[in-house]
Design an enzyme around this catalytic site. Structure first.
Site, PDB file in Angstrom:
ATOM      1  N   GLY A   3       0.794  -1.222   0.000  1.00  0.00           N
ATOM      2  CA  GLY A   3       0.000   0.000   0.000  1.00  0.00           C
ATOM      3  C   GLY A   3       0.824   1.268   0.000  1.00  0.00           C
ATOM      4  O   GLY A   3       0.284   2.351   0.190  1.00  0.00           O
ATOM      5  N   GLU A  57       5.825  -5.112   2.270  1.00  0.00           N
ATOM      6  CA  GLU A  57       5.305  -5.975   1.205  1.00  0.00           C
ATOM      7  C   GLU A  57       4.685  -5.179   0.066  1.00  0.00           C
ATOM      8  O   GLU A  57       3.495  -5.302  -0.233  1.00  0.00           O
ATOM      9  CB  GLU A  57       4.245  -6.872   1.842  1.00  0.00           C
ATOM     10  CG  GLU A  57       3.844  -8.065   1.051  1.00  0.00           C
ATOM     11  CD  GLU A  57       2.788  -8.819   1.844  1.00  0.00           C
ATOM     12  OE1 GLU A  57       3.106  -9.902   2.318  1.00  0.00           O
ATOM     13  OE2 GLU A  57       1.661  -8.309   2.009  1.00  0.00           O
ATOM     14  N   ARG A  89       2.832  -2.074  -5.986  1.00  0.00           N
ATOM     15  CA  ARG A  89       2.859  -0.860  -6.804  1.00  0.00           C
ATOM     16  C   ARG A  89       4.132  -0.034  -6.644  1.00  0.00           C
ATOM     17  O   ARG A  89       4.719   0.415  -7.628  1.00  0.00           O
ATOM     18  CB  ARG A  89       1.648  -0.025  -6.370  1.00  0.00           C
ATOM     19  CG  ARG A  89       1.597   1.401  -6.788  1.00  0.00           C
ATOM     20  CD  ARG A  89       0.461   2.133  -6.062  1.00  0.00           C
ATOM     21  NE  ARG A  89      -0.629   1.261  -5.696  1.00  0.00           N
ATOM     22  CZ  ARG A  89      -1.611   0.922  -6.502  1.00  0.00           C
ATOM     23  NH1 ARG A  89      -1.649   1.407  -7.726  1.00  0.00           N
ATOM     24  NH2 ARG A  89      -2.561   0.119  -6.105  1.00  0.00           N
ATOM     25  N   ARG A 137      -6.803  -0.079 -15.201  1.00  0.00           N
ATOM     26  CA  ARG A 137      -6.934   0.796 -14.031  1.00  0.00           C
ATOM     27  C   ARG A 137      -7.856   2.003 -14.263  1.00  0.00           C
ATOM     28  O   ARG A 137      -8.647   2.338 -13.385  1.00  0.00           O
ATOM     29  CB  ARG A 137      -5.562   1.267 -13.538  1.00  0.00           C
ATOM     30  CG  ARG A 137      -4.699   0.115 -13.009  1.00  0.00           C
ATOM     31  CD  ARG A 137      -3.404   0.613 -12.374  1.00  0.00           C
ATOM     32  NE  ARG A 137      -3.659   1.223 -11.093  1.00  0.00           N
ATOM     33  CZ  ARG A 137      -3.560   2.517 -10.832  1.00  0.00           C
ATOM     34  NH1 ARG A 137      -3.167   3.352 -11.784  1.00  0.00           N
ATOM     35  NH2 ARG A 137      -3.825   2.980  -9.650  1.00  0.00           N
ATOM     36  N   TYR A 180     -10.918   1.915 -11.713  1.00  0.00           N
ATOM     37  CA  TYR A 180     -10.851   2.822 -10.564  1.00  0.00           C
ATOM     38  C   TYR A 180     -10.920   4.287 -10.949  1.00  0.00           C
ATOM     39  O   TYR A 180     -10.757   5.142 -10.076  1.00  0.00           O
ATOM     40  CB  TYR A 180      -9.513   2.644  -9.807  1.00  0.00           C
ATOM     41  CG  TYR A 180      -9.040   1.244  -9.591  1.00  0.00           C
ATOM     42  CD1 TYR A 180      -9.764   0.383  -8.762  1.00  0.00           C
ATOM     43  CD2 TYR A 180      -7.870   0.786 -10.166  1.00  0.00           C
ATOM     44  CE1 TYR A 180      -9.304  -0.907  -8.534  1.00  0.00           C
ATOM     45  CE2 TYR A 180      -7.407  -0.493  -9.936  1.00  0.00           C
ATOM     46  CZ  TYR A 180      -8.129  -1.339  -9.120  1.00  0.00           C
ATOM     47  OH  TYR A 180      -7.665  -2.594  -8.898  1.00  0.00           O
ATOM     48  N   CYS A 183     -15.077  -2.317 -28.292  1.00  0.00           N
ATOM     49  CA  CYS A 183     -16.487  -2.015 -28.478  1.00  0.00           C
ATOM     50  C   CYS A 183     -17.153  -1.904 -27.118  1.00  0.00           C
ATOM     51  O   CYS A 183     -17.849  -2.817 -26.667  1.00  0.00           O
ATOM     52  CB  CYS A 183     -17.151  -3.087 -29.322  1.00  0.00           C
ATOM     53  SG  CYS A 183     -16.546  -3.016 -30.997  1.00  0.00           S
ATOM     54  N   GLU A 184     -16.888  -0.796 -26.464  1.00  0.00           N
ATOM     55  CA  GLU A 184     -17.343  -0.578 -25.097  1.00  0.00           C
ATOM     56  C   GLU A 184     -17.104   0.905 -24.829  1.00  0.00           C
ATOM     57  O   GLU A 184     -15.978   1.374 -24.971  1.00  0.00           O
ATOM     58  CB  GLU A 184     -16.472  -1.446 -24.169  1.00  0.00           C
ATOM     59  CG  GLU A 184     -16.837  -1.434 -22.732  1.00  0.00           C
ATOM     60  CD  GLU A 184     -17.862  -2.499 -22.362  1.00  0.00           C
ATOM     61  OE1 GLU A 184     -17.908  -3.561 -23.024  1.00  0.00           O
ATOM     62  OE2 GLU A 184     -18.619  -2.253 -21.422  1.00  0.00           O
ATOM     63  N   TYR A 193      -0.178  -3.363 -11.849  1.00  0.00           N
ATOM     64  CA  TYR A 193      -1.589  -3.600 -12.151  1.00  0.00           C
ATOM     65  C   TYR A 193      -1.916  -3.189 -13.582  1.00  0.00           C
ATOM     66  O   TYR A 193      -2.982  -2.654 -13.873  1.00  0.00           O
ATOM     67  CB  TYR A 193      -2.496  -2.897 -11.114  1.00  0.00           C
ATOM     68  CG  TYR A 193      -2.104  -3.275  -9.705  1.00  0.00           C
ATOM     69  CD1 TYR A 193      -2.350  -4.567  -9.233  1.00  0.00           C
ATOM     70  CD2 TYR A 193      -1.417  -2.392  -8.863  1.00  0.00           C
ATOM     71  CE1 TYR A 193      -1.943  -4.958  -7.968  1.00  0.00           C
ATOM     72  CE2 TYR A 193      -1.001  -2.779  -7.597  1.00  0.00           C
ATOM     73  CZ  TYR A 193      -1.266  -4.059  -7.154  1.00  0.00           C
ATOM     74  OH  TYR A 193      -0.861  -4.449  -5.905  1.00  0.00           O
TER      75      TYR A 193
END
Ligand SMILES: *Cc1c(COP(=O)(O)O)cnc(C)c1O
Length: 420
Positions: A229, A270, A273, A309, A313, A342-343, A378
């Protein structure tokens, strides 16, 4: 050669290799990782006894190998990640544990694997204690504690508090110890990973919660893990984390525990990112430019099948343009950057909630490259074959040399596992 300012909106090279050369040699879209940035981030964390890389952030074998060569151990959240770590040269066991399995469940395959290979487990649900206890009585485990509060850069990355599924709820520790005792299982580690993004007031709460948890479990605990984190800057106004201060808070907690218990505690960190995000660049090519009402769109050949991402988010990624030919344009314009899928959500410039946002980027043409930066965590690992798009290529640049570390998926491989 020009020195790149951080988050400049034009870019001619990545880690000393011209963008155009990378794009021509490997095609687009391609992820490029700068090994030196990863090594620099590792160095910043050396004060911790153990740096454990959360490989889910970027588990390319060459990245894992680089970590291993730097003395970084790994976290695995699945059977597949255990095998990956082994393929990158990690041993299943060791001191400190070179691979730790961290999860909130054992699926049947991962339970079989951790038992067979004697992988140390960081368990996030009380039921896991019974499951490992039945199979491996007398083994040692770590407990992942949810201290009852959390923090994250998005609701989807908040990993503490009552809305999170992660970890063992703090007041169920006694029950967990009874379960462990029943099987002669020893709790040798405690772990708290409460989400991505850190403020120091919050952190001292976490440290206090860790201390209380160690006091509940008692003498068997030898390792405390601060989890991951650690934030990483994605925007120009974001600053780097004050690592010495972060370490100091945890180290003070460790020293207090050492005094209280009279034995050494190993302090682990740990991150995922933090170690890889800034090393990664996704090179795409602009294939269409169109005006839609008042909005101008750059449509590129990378989509959320490559980097999820933003759609997941509303994450912000810095972007830059590399002109295929000639000097960088001085002129800029506000554009929306979208992909080929296509979105309608396939937009890289969006806020959380899907609100499309324009970005000031250099005037560019078809065939110019658009580089999505800070894409090393990510990124590829969340890729999909949506719209039957192949996985991108991945390239590692080290000492000015580029190397293909994952070939672009062949189109036929996308459906190779299917049967009619
Ligand atoms: C995801 C995860 C991490 C890494 O999180 P980052 O925000 O990438 O540092 C560390 N530990 C555990 C258990 C995780 O699930």
């Amino acid at each position: 050669m020009t020195i790149q300012t951080k988050f400049a909106i034009t870019r001619s090279e990545i880690a000393g290799v011209p963008v155009a050369e990378l794009a021509e040699q490997y095609g687009t879209p391609t992820f490029v990782y700068d090994a030196e940035i990863i090594r620099q981030r590792i160095e910043q964390l050396r004060s911790f006894d153990v740096i454990r890389y959360a490989q889910k952030a970027n588990s390319n074998l060459s990245v894992l190998k680089l970590m291993r060569e730097q003395g970084v151990v790994v976290d695995a959240v699945s059977a597949g990640e255990i095998l990956r770590a082994e393929a990158a040269g990690y041993q299943a066991t060791g001191e400190p544990h070179s691979i730790v399995y961290t999860a909130d469940i054992f699926d049947r395959v991962s339970l079989d694997m951790v038992c067979e290979k004697h992988i140390h487990c960081n368990v996030g649900s009380p039921d896991m204690i019974d499951q490992i206890g039945q199979r491996m009585p007398g083994s040692e485990i770590t407990l992942r504690i949810n201290p009852g509060f959390g923090h994250g850069h998005s609701q989807k990355t908040n990993t503490g508090g009552p809305q999170s599924k992660h970890g063992i709820w703090h007041d169920q520790l006694e029950d967990c110890l009874q379960r462990a005792d029943h099987f002669g299982v020893q709790v040798t580690g405690l772990h708290m990973h409460i989400g991505s993004g850190t403020d120091f007031e919050h952190l001292s709460q976490v440290c206090d919660a860790m201390k209380a948890a160690v006091q509940t479990v008692g003498r068997t605990v030898k390792v405390i893990s601060a989890g991951g984190g650690l934030p990483t800057p994605y925007k120009a106004q974001d600053s780097h984390l004050d690592i010495p201060r972060y370490f100091e808070l945890w180290d003070a907690t460790r020293r207090e525990l050492q005094e209280e218990f009279g034995h050494a505690f190993q302090l682990e960190i740990e991150p995922g990112r933090f170690l890889t995000a800034e090393s990664g660049y996704l090179i795409s090519e602009i294939r269409a430019i169109k005006q839609m009402g008042e909005n101008l769109f750059y449509l590129v050949d990378a989509g959320f099948n490559n980097l999820a991402r933003p759609i997941m988010y509303g994450a912000y990624h810095p972007m830059s343009i590399c002109h295929r030919e000639g000097a960088a344009s001085e002129r800029t314009q506000n554009v929306i950057v979208g992909g080929p899928l296509c979105e309608s959500g396939d937009i890289f410039t969006q806020q959380e909630g899907g609100f499309v946002e324009a970005r000031e980027l250099p005037v560019a043409g078809i065939g110019d490259y658009l580089i999505i930066e800070c894409a090393g965590a990510y990124g590829f690992v969340m890729a999909s074959n949506y719209n039957s798009k192949p996985f991108a290529a991945e390239v590692l640049v080290d000492s000015g040399q580029s190397k293909l570390v994952r070939r672009r998926q062949e189109l036929a491989d996308i459906f190779a596992d299917e049967q009619v």
